[in-house]
Scaffold this motif. Structure first.
Motif, PDB file in Angstrom:
ATOM      1  N   GLY A  95       8.158  31.003  19.607  1.00 32.24           N
ATOM      2  CA  GLY A  95       8.986  32.185  20.440  1.00 32.24           C
ATOM      3  C   GLY A  95       8.811  33.725  20.199  1.00 32.24           C
ATOM      4  O   GLY A  95       9.768  34.608  20.897  1.00 32.24           O
ATOM      5  N   VAL A  96       7.773  33.996  18.925  1.00 34.56           N
ATOM      6  CA  VAL A  96       7.903  35.714  18.872  1.00 34.56           C
ATOM      7  C   VAL A  96       6.262  35.684  18.734  1.00 34.56           C
ATOM      8  O   VAL A  96       5.735  34.893  17.624  1.00 34.56           O
ATOM      9  N   VAL A  97       5.781  36.415  19.507  1.00 35.72           N
ATOM     10  CA  VAL A  97       4.306  36.631  19.097  1.00 35.72           C
ATOM     11  C   VAL A  97       3.774  37.906  18.299  1.00 35.72           C
ATOM     12  O   VAL A  97       4.747  39.393  18.932  1.00 35.72           O
ATOM     13  N   GLN A  98       3.605  38.522  18.720  1.00 39.15           N
ATOM     14  CA  GLN A  98       2.889  39.551  17.166  1.00 39.15           C
ATOM     15  C   GLN A  98       1.433  40.266  17.985  1.00 39.15           C
ATOM     16  O   GLN A  98       0.575  39.165  17.665  1.00 39.15           O
ATOM     17  N   SER A  99       1.314  41.566  18.688  1.00 43.61           N
ATOM     18  CA  SER A  99       0.208  41.837  19.393  1.00 43.61           C
ATOM     19  C   SER A  99       0.030  43.426  18.466  1.00 43.61           C
ATOM     20  O   SER A  99       0.619  44.168  18.396  1.00 43.61           O
ATOM     21  N   PHE A 100      -1.471  43.374  17.498  1.00 41.51           N
ATOM     22  CA  PHE A 100      -1.222  44.737  16.583  1.00 41.51           C
ATOM     23  C   PHE A 100      -2.532  46.175  17.803  1.00 41.51           C
ATOM     24  O   PHE A 100      -2.962  45.523  18.884  1.00 41.51           O
ATOM     25  N   LYS A 101      -2.361  46.737  17.527  1.00 40.06           N
ATOM     26  CA  LYS A 101      -2.811  48.342  18.610  1.00 40.06           C
ATOM     27  C   LYS A 101      -3.418  48.732  17.526  1.00 40.06           C
ATOM     28  O   LYS A 101      -2.879  49.190  16.372  1.00 40.06           O
ATOM     29  N   ILE A 102      -4.976  48.639  17.726  1.00 41.30           N
ATOM     30  CA  ILE A 102      -5.974  49.318  16.379  1.00 41.30           C
ATOM     31  C   ILE A 102      -6.425  50.469  17.256  1.00 41.30           C
ATOM     32  O   ILE A 102      -7.173  50.567  18.174  1.00 41.30           O
ATOM     33  N   VAL A 103      -6.120  51.270  16.028  1.00 37.19           N
ATOM     34  CA  VAL A 103      -6.818  52.586  16.324  1.00 37.19           C
ATOM     35  C   VAL A 103      -6.947  52.758  15.072  1.00 37.19           C
ATOM     36  O   VAL A 103      -6.934  53.017  13.906  1.00 37.19           O
TER      37      VAL A 103
END
Length: 332
Positions: free
Chosen positions: A133-141
């Motif tokens: 129920g908890v998903v983490q997506s990363f913004k890569i810069v």
């Protein structure tokens, strides 16, 4: 001229035949070296992204590509187009946004380039489920990718005689990720003093695009924002018929149709071929055939303005062959 043609299936087959007919009518000696990918390759029992396709594109240095369709079936299908760009090392997608005569739109005289960084951001697809129920997506810069992207963008602006570049960001909220992106923009801008470096928050950009689009000459955007803004820009000037994408890597350019569909959605022979003809036009301009490219665009505009032959998605009944023949007949 020999061009690697990447065929992704569905209406891409109709678009391929239409482009070949129009180029022949324009007197441009183009020979397609056809390679399959996406559903077109899967349907022949091969990998969706065959190594031989990438080898051919790298060897020629340029390619014309239809949209790579996913396999049929339920579930969340893979995006072969993103994987294709990543495998080739493509890092910037240039989307020309301009009016075509004969297509109704809210604004006339719109003409800008949207340049989209296509290697990182949220589209790096680095994500995982922490707990159910908890998903983490990363913004890569990264600094390296940003500096390369902005240098490319400013050099492109200089090449096209543009006087300004807008950096589109959300650094007021994403102070580290978009903050780094914006800081790299400012650093590169110093090397191009003749080009005005402007900054605009992405939500304000959306409002400005639909109210005062003529203020933009070149827009530089990260992956996610660029994806959204390119569709918004296309909507401003008439929709998918006006679209094309030129994807750049080191020693490689891929001229890509943004629009594509399977035959389960669009019957065979009824696909709109102009979204592949326009990338082909950009390819001609970049390979010393600008005069032929201009004649093709004028022919497209003449057919659209006349209004007798229109594809289904523009309210007509014409199929791919009929539209290609109408365009070919107008080429002087």
């Amino acid at each position: 001229m020999r061009v690697t043609f990447v065929q992704g299936g569905g209406v891409g087959f109709d678009q391929q035949a239409a482009v070949a007919r129009v180029l022949a009518a324009a007197g441009v000696p183009v020979e397609f070296d056809v390679h399959l990918a996406g559903r077109a390759s899967l349907d022949q029992g091969k990998d969706a992204l065959p190594a031989s396709t990438f080898e051919a594109v790298r060897a020629s240095g340029l390619a014309l590509k239809t949209k790579l369709l996913p396999p049929l079936g339920p579930g969340n299908p893979p995006n072969y187009n993103v994987d294709f760009r990543r495998r080739l090392g493509l890092f910037a997608s240039v989307r020309p946004v301009h009016n075509l005569a004969g297509l109704p739109s809210r604004f006339a005289g719109v003409n800008f380039l949207l340049v989209r960084e296509i290697t990182e951001d949220l589209y790096a697809t680095t994500e995982h489920e922490i707990v159910p129920g908890v998903v983490q997506s990363f913004k890569i810069v990264t600094e390296v990718a940003c500096l390369r992207f902005f240098r490319f963008t400013f050099e492109l602006a200089r090449k096209h005689g543009k006087k300004s570049v807008h950096c589109i960001h959300k650094a007021n909220i994403l102070k580290m990720a978009d903050g780094l992106y914006l800081e790299c923009f400012r650093r590169v801008a110093k090397d191009f003093p003749e080009i005005a470096a402007k900054e605009m928050i992405v939500d304000n950009t959306c409002m400005q695009l639909v109210s005062r689009p003529h203020q933009f000459e070149v827009m530089a955007s990260g992956n996610l924002y660029g994806d959204l803004l390119s569709d918004l820009g296309a909507g401003l000037v008439g929709g998918i018929t006006t679209t094309s994408a030129i994807n750049h890597g080191d020693g490689v350019k891929v001229y890509e149709a943004v629009y594509g569909a399977g035959y389960e959605r669009v019957p065979p022979g009824k696909g709109n071929p102009i979204p592949l003809i326009l990338p082909a036009v950009e390819l001609l301009r970049d390979t010393g055939h600008a005069e032929a490219a201009d004649r093709i665009v004028k022919a497209i505009e003449a057919v659209l303005t006349e209004g007798k032959v229109r594809p289904v998605d523009l309210g007509g009944t014409a199929g791919s062959v009929e539209l290609a023949e109408a365009i070919a007949a107008k080429i002087g």
